[in-house]
Scaffold this active site. Structure first.
Site, PDB file in Angstrom:
ATOM      1  CD  GLU A 287      67.067  -2.292  65.049  1.00 16.39           C
ATOM      2  OE1 GLU A 287      66.234  -3.159  65.320  1.00 16.39           O
ATOM      3  OE2 GLU A 287      67.912  -1.913  65.866  1.00 16.39           O
ATOM      4  CG  HIS A 308      83.445 -25.171  49.999  1.00 16.57           C
ATOM      5  ND1 HIS A 308      84.122 -26.043  49.164  1.00 16.57           N
ATOM      6  CD2 HIS A 308      84.395 -24.420  50.609  1.00 16.57           C
ATOM      7  CE1 HIS A 308      85.428 -25.839  49.297  1.00 16.57           C
ATOM      8  NE2 HIS A 308      85.616 -24.853  50.163  1.00 16.57           N
ATOM      9  CE  LYS A 422      59.232  -4.701  69.452  1.00 15.08           C
ATOM     10  NZ  LYS A 422      59.932  -3.581  70.055  1.00 15.08           N
TER      11      LYS A 422
END
Ligand code: PA5
Length: 431
Positions: A287, A308, A422
């Site tokens: 951010e 793995h 948003k």
């Protein structure tokens, strides 16, 4: 905390450092002089101005009350109002905390408001029907949708369970000092409230009440956490020398590797307790530095588990990766490999090693293989997982993140990009 040098020498020369030196020192000057972009969000730099002993005492005493009252502590928040507390708590707590039922001194810490999963909140309500609990709702803006929804639901549940008067005693709100819906609600209902100062952004807030209250409720020593951070601040502030200031060095290494075509930085841990520290770190760097078409993509792996799975890509996939390893030197416990007369599984050669020693050999082996595979390694070494070391690490990352951002010419303290989803979501929901 120290940076181990030998692993990076093959990829970064003295000359490379000279090339970024001006931008890094310029970033340092902007940060220390407070004249860079986003300079109204530097409250974390001298945190001790706002987190004094009186506030700490108050948090510790509230935490004690909650620890006596609650079997479960629900921490509502998202992003910077969630990840820091969880990172520290999970780094310090027993790996099987969730199974320790008997003689528990600390409530189970659970999180809400960090997802819109309907099943998650429904299943949480089921659990809370039968367990004593308290709530902490954290939102700086006081208007973030996910925690606001969770708080509305959980507040109603709490009030139905205990009655409005007792519910009020079981809720603490952490929010802005004057604005936002949560502040209004907290004033109206008379909740105990802690303030998030205007000059501290969410992702830089773990050492404020945002992180300190849940961490104290979980039973950890917030004074030691702050002591660690403060100790690191003394090493970093006032030291303008890249070779001895570890945060400047880390910022320099990151930016050099980025300039050399590395696009992804993977934070590597070798302890499952550190998984959420990586989540917190990803938010901090993602951010802060991912904007204006710039920035390394922050990713993480937990080894040896991920050797793995992701190990193949890191060893032989696109050469756009470097790794930053958090190496914790000592384990809290000791477990040896038993000697077996028959040795059918062929493990007797490990008999003299502790698991932690084997883990470190796995780390060294991986480090060598990745260096050979063209993946630079920055190794951050800490002595052990405790409050002081975690505090140091947090402040180190804050500082180097700010420097990296300034050196790239961006504002490390805003997040204009998070508004886009948003806007669409509110439109689709007819807000
Ligand atoms: O770091 C940030 O600014 C964000 O991650 C915020 O912390 C997150 O969006 C939550 O915001 P708020 O605390 O206002 O609810």
């Amino acid at each position: 905390m120290e940076i181990k040098e030998s692993s990076i020498e093959k990829f970064i020369s003295e000359n490379d450092i000279k090339e970024v030196e001006n931008s890094i020192l310029n970033g340092y000057d902007q940060l220390i002089n407070g004249n860079g972009k986003g300079n109204d969000f530097l409250g974390w730099l001298h945190l001790w101005d706002s987190i004094d002993e009186k506030l700490i005492e108050d948090i510790v005493s509230q935490a004690e009350k909650i620890r006596k009252k609650a079997k479960v502590y629900v921490v509502i928040g998202i992003g910077g109002s969630y990840l820091g507390a969880r990172a520290v708590i999970e780094a310090l707590q027993n790996n099987f905390n969730f199974l320790q039922q008997k003689e528990r001194l600390s409530p189970f810490i659970v999180y809400a408001g960090n997802t819109l999963s309907e099943d998650y909140i429904s299943e949480l309500l089921d659990i809370l029907n039968n367990m004593d609990y308290c709530l902490c709702v954290i939102s700086k803006s006081g208007t973030t949708t996910e925690p606001a929804i969770a708080f509305r639901i959980l507040k109603e549940h709490l009030e139905n369970k205990y009655g409005e008067k007792e519910a009020k005693e079981r809720i603490i709100a952490i929010t802005d000092k004057q604005k936002g819906a949560l502040k209004l609600l907290a004033n109206e209902k008379g909740y105990k409230t802690y303030i998030i100062e205007d000059n501290i952004g969410g992702r830089f807030s773990v050492l404020t009440p945002v992180g300190l209250l849940p961490i104290a409720v979980a039973g950890f020593d917030i004074r030691k956490l702050i002591f660690g951070a403060r100790k690191m601040s003394k090493q970093l502030i006032g030291n303008r020398d890249i070779s001895s200031n570890c945060a400047l060095k880390y910022a320099a290494y990151r930016n050099i590797l980025n300039n050399k075509g590395k696009e992804i930085e993977i934070l590597v841990n070798y302890l499952p307790n550190l998984t959420f520290l990586s989540e917190w770190w990803k938010q901090l760097f993602g951010e802060s530095c991912g904007k204006e078409g710039k920035g390394l993509f922050p990713a993480s792996v937990s080894n040896t588990t991920d050797l793995h799975s992701m190990g193949q890509y890191i060893q032989e996939g696109k050469r756009i990766i470097f790794e930053t390893i958090i190496s914790v030197e000592n384990a809290k416990n000791k477990v040896n490999i038993p000697y077996d007369e028959r040795d059918i599984d062929g493990l007797n050669y490990l008999h003299h090693f502790s698991i932690n020693q084997i883990n470190h050999k796995a780390m060294q082996g991986t480090l060598m293989a990745h260096i050979d595979g063209g993946v630079p390694q920055i190794v951050l070494s800490i002595e052990k997982l405790d409050e002081e070391n975690i505090g140091e690490l947090i402040y180190f990352f804050f500082f180097s993140c700010a420097i990296s951002g300034y050196a790239m010419g961006i504002n490390p303290f805003d997040q204009p990009g998070v508004e886009a989803y948003k806007k669409n979501m509110f439109h689709l929901l007819g807000k």
